[in-house]
Design a protein around this motif. Structure first.
Motif, PDB file in Angstrom:
ATOM      1  N   TRP A  92     -45.638   2.702  18.635  1.00 39.04           N
ATOM      2  CA  TRP A  92     -46.926   2.010  18.713  1.00 39.04           C
ATOM      3  C   TRP A  92     -46.912   0.791  19.628  1.00 39.04           C
ATOM      4  CZ3 TRP A  92     -43.944   1.922  14.177  1.00 39.04           C
ATOM      5  CH2 TRP A  92     -43.415   0.692  13.821  1.00 39.04           C
ATOM      6  N   ASP A  93     -45.813   0.546  20.324  1.00 36.37           N
ATOM      7  CA  ASP A  93     -45.734  -0.627  21.188  1.00 36.37           C
ATOM      8  C   ASP A  93     -46.714  -0.523  22.360  1.00 36.37           C
ATOM      9  OD1 ASP A  93     -43.613  -2.180  20.003  1.00 36.37           O
ATOM     10  OD2 ASP A  93     -42.245  -0.588  20.643  1.00 36.37           O
ATOM     11  N   PRO A  94     -47.485  -1.572  22.622  1.00 37.19           N
ATOM     12  CA  PRO A  94     -48.325  -1.555  23.819  1.00 37.19           C
ATOM     13  C   PRO A  94     -47.452  -1.534  25.064  1.00 37.19           C
ATOM     14  CG  PRO A  94     -48.258  -3.763  22.861  1.00 37.19           C
ATOM     15  CD  PRO A  94     -47.563  -2.853  21.893  1.00 37.19           C
ATOM     16  N   ASN A  95     -47.852  -0.752  26.041  1.00 38.99           N
ATOM     17  CA  ASN A  95     -47.153  -0.655  27.328  1.00 38.99           C
ATOM     18  C   ASN A  95     -45.799   0.046  27.257  1.00 38.99           C
ATOM     19  OD1 ASN A  95     -49.228  -2.094  28.738  1.00 38.99           O
ATOM     20  ND2 ASN A  95     -48.385  -4.007  27.930  1.00 38.99           N
ATOM     21  N   PRO A 122     -46.772 -12.322  21.153  1.00 38.89           N
ATOM     22  CA  PRO A 122     -47.375 -12.476  22.485  1.00 38.89           C
ATOM     23  C   PRO A 122     -47.851 -11.170  23.116  1.00 38.89           C
ATOM     24  CG  PRO A 122     -45.478 -13.906  22.299  1.00 38.89           C
ATOM     25  CD  PRO A 122     -45.488 -13.049  21.050  1.00 38.89           C
ATOM     26  N   ALA A 123     -47.215 -10.063  22.743  1.00 40.92           N
ATOM     27  CA  ALA A 123     -47.644  -8.773  23.293  1.00 40.92           C
ATOM     28  C   ALA A 123     -48.968  -8.314  22.708  1.00 40.92           C
ATOM     29  CB  ALA A 123     -46.580  -7.712  23.036  1.00 40.92           C
ATOM     30  N   GLN A 124     -49.358  -8.888  21.571  1.00 44.51           N
ATOM     31  CA  GLN A 124     -50.566  -8.445  20.882  1.00 44.51           C
ATOM     32  C   GLN A 124     -51.806  -9.259  21.258  1.00 44.51           C
ATOM     33  OE1 GLN A 124     -50.342  -5.709  18.969  1.00 44.51           O
ATOM     34  NE2 GLN A 124     -48.137  -5.632  19.348  1.00 44.51           N
ATOM     35  N   PHE A 125     -51.607 -10.453  21.794  1.00 41.15           N
ATOM     36  CA  PHE A 125     -52.735 -11.347  22.019  1.00 41.15           C
ATOM     37  C   PHE A 125     -53.785 -10.769  22.967  1.00 41.15           C
ATOM     38  CE2 PHE A 125     -50.011 -14.971  20.518  1.00 41.15           C
ATOM     39  CZ  PHE A 125     -50.872 -15.409  19.537  1.00 41.15           C
ATOM     40  N   GLY A 168     -39.582  -5.939  13.026  1.00 46.78           N
ATOM     41  CA  GLY A 168     -38.286  -5.582  13.567  1.00 46.78           C
ATOM     42  C   GLY A 168     -38.069  -4.105  13.319  1.00 46.78           C
ATOM     43  N   SER A 169     -37.629  -3.396  14.340  1.00 46.36           N
ATOM     44  CA  SER A 169     -37.621  -1.938  14.253  1.00 46.36           C
ATOM     45  C   SER A 169     -36.393  -1.331  14.908  1.00 46.36           C
ATOM     46  CB  SER A 169     -38.872  -1.361  14.922  1.00 46.36           C
ATOM     47  OG  SER A 169     -40.053  -1.868  14.348  1.00 46.36           O
ATOM     48  N   PRO A 199     -49.424   7.882  17.346  1.00 41.92           N
ATOM     49  CA  PRO A 199     -50.283   8.394  16.277  1.00 41.92           C
ATOM     50  C   PRO A 199     -50.681   7.360  15.246  1.00 41.92           C
ATOM     51  CG  PRO A 199     -48.029   9.040  15.884  1.00 41.92           C
ATOM     52  CD  PRO A 199     -48.034   8.330  17.207  1.00 41.92           C
ATOM     53  N   ALA A 200     -49.894   6.291  15.114  1.00 39.02           N
ATOM     54  CA  ALA A 200     -50.171   5.248  14.124  1.00 39.02           C
ATOM     55  C   ALA A 200     -49.110   4.169  14.289  1.00 39.02           C
ATOM     56  CB  ALA A 200     -50.148   5.815  12.707  1.00 39.02           C
ATOM     57  N   GLY A 201     -49.244   3.112  13.494  1.00 39.87           N
ATOM     58  CA  GLY A 201     -48.258   2.038  13.539  1.00 39.87           C
ATOM     59  C   GLY A 201     -47.715   1.729  12.165  1.00 39.87           C
ATOM     60  N   GLY A 202     -46.500   1.163  12.112  1.00 36.09           N
ATOM     61  CA  GLY A 202     -45.925   0.679  10.873  1.00 36.09           C
ATOM     62  C   GLY A 202     -45.862   1.710   9.765  1.00 36.09           C
TER      63      GLY A 202
END
Length: 432
Positions: free
Chosen positions: A44-47, A269-272, A303-304, A69-72
């Motif tokens: 689900w990471d952007p970019n 910062p990646a989500q802003f 953390g993943s 497909p989804a996150g977390g």
């Protein structure tokens, strides 16, 4: 990252433990990385597509197709459903707290034989997040200590100082409310349990522990109730917002300057840009306020690890990608640039790219230096329980109801405790 990580599943009774830790690497092709392979990757990471493109350009015989497909927790649920249907992905991003249950349920594979070189790039504390009973079930991606992100322009406009203790934080929230009743210092998130667990961890809570095959559940401990009572006080004082993070209402408040701070993980910062696109350059980060002045302890949100599923027909190639993604200098640098992760790999923490700030925080040139400073003082629970999803579901239900009905947060913690214990006993665990 997880200083005392132990496998919750290692204490799971009987067959569940045997199957969970002996599941191997899937039922398909377990040959070495030779031959053409088409792999699917859930993340689900952007970019992340920009990072995967680097791999595909350099590895024509192992093509990775990215899907989101989804996150977390929702992604974990989809993984379990897909596994039961026999059509899971080859590779999946999994938050550390979800990994023990996926190991026990045979959704993720033992990739020890493929990661002997890769695991040398992680310190023991970090690797413990994915290494159970001596076997590796994922390659760590990042560490995510909690930080306080705040609007520098709003703090300046209203004459606020960045709080360093929780007492100062409460006073700052009241001062801002007095000066600008339509602006909240931050929000209480009843929808994402990862947020509250990080705050509980900072206060010293340990929700699960075990002695032999006997479990102790301590969700409603004194440390947890201290945190709950503190936030209940802010909510009842009307000095913070109630909208959960990432909700449309909260996004709008963040973008329009109606929320002045956000307690979040180092990945924020990646989500802003997706949350508050009009606020670029207006945010800065600081250490999380402390319960005792001078204490540097913080908690963790997220953390993943990159895991290989037991559905993969190409586990060797999938593990090769997982190792590359999180240890190759070019791959890690691309993740820092595009996703703003703070890498789990020790070599990644010395990359030149970390000397530049995240694009959304261009004025905070020491951002990654701050993360490096606070990361060693971050703590998680000493272990995660075998039914985290039940506990997390109870959090969203009970704390959501407490917000709506104006009832006690301590009682909501009691309900979480009872729900977790009841589920564990139903599964056959000894809880005392």
């Amino acid at each position: 990252m997880r200083s005392q990580w132990r496998l919750a599943g290692a204490l799971i009774a009987g067959a569940l433990l045997v199957t969970g830790c002996g599941g191997g690497s899937g039922g398909g092709d377990q040959s070495s990385a030779g031959g053409k392979a088409n792999l699917t990757f859930w993340d689900w990471d952007p970019n992340m597509d920009k990072v995967v493109a680097i791999w595909n350009d350099a590895h024509p015989d192992i093509h990775v197709t990215l899907s989101n497909p989804a996150g977390g927790d929702q992604l974990v649920s989809k993984m379990i459903t897909a596994h039961h249907a026999g059509n899971g992905p080859d590779i999946a991003k999994v938050e550390y707290q979800s990994l023990p249950a996926l190991v026990a349920g045979q959704e993720v594979a033992d990739i020890t034989q493929y990661t002997g070189d890769a695991v040398k790039d992680f310190d023991d504390n970090t690797l413990k997040a994915t290494k159970f009973q001596g076997k590796v079930y994922g390659v760590p991606q990042d560490v995510a200590p909690l930080l306080l992100f705040y609007r520098t322009d709003l703090f300046q406009q209203y004459g606020l100082k960045v709080p360093t203790t929780w007492d100062e934080f409460a006073q700052t929230a009241q001062d801002l409310h007095t000066k600008a009743p339509t602006v909240s210092l931050t929000n209480f998130d009843a929808a994402d349990p990862g947020w509250i667990t990080g705050l509980m961890q900072q206060a010293g809570a340990d929700w699960w522990s075990a002695d032999g095959d006997k479990w102790k559940v301590d969700i409603n401990s004194a440390a947890s109730k201290k945190v709950a009572s503190y936030w209940e006080g802010l909510v009842k004082a009307g000095t913070i917002a109630k909208n959960p993070s990432f909700s449309p209402e909260w996004n709008k408040q963040m973008n329009e300057g109606q929320v002045a701070a956000w307690i979040s993980g180092a990945w924020a910062p990646a989500q802003f840009s997706g949350i508050a696109p009009n606020t670029k350059g207006k945010w800065a980060a600081a250490p999380l306020p402390a319960w005792t002045a001078g204490d540097k302890t913080t908690g963790i949100w997220g953390g993943s690890a990159t895991t290989v599923t037991t559905d993969s027909k190409h586990p060797a190639q999938a593990a090769q990608f997982a190792a590359w993604l999180n240890t190759d200098a070019k791959a890690v640098a691309a993740q820092i640039q595009n996703i703003n992760v703070y890498p789990a790999a020790t070599s990644g923490r010395s990359l030149p790219v970390l000397s530049s700030p995240p694009p959304f925080l261009p004025n905070q040139t020491d951002y990654y230096g701050l993360v490096k400073q606070v990361a060693p003082s971050s703590r998680s629970f000493s272990m995660w329980g075998p039914d985290v999803t039940v506990t997390f579901g109870a959090y969203t239900d009970k704390f959501g109801a407490a917000l709506q009905n104006n009832t006690a947060f301590g009682a909501a913690l009691d309900d979480m405790q009872n729900a977790t214990v009841a589920d564990m006993k139903k599964q056959g665990f000894t809880v005392g």
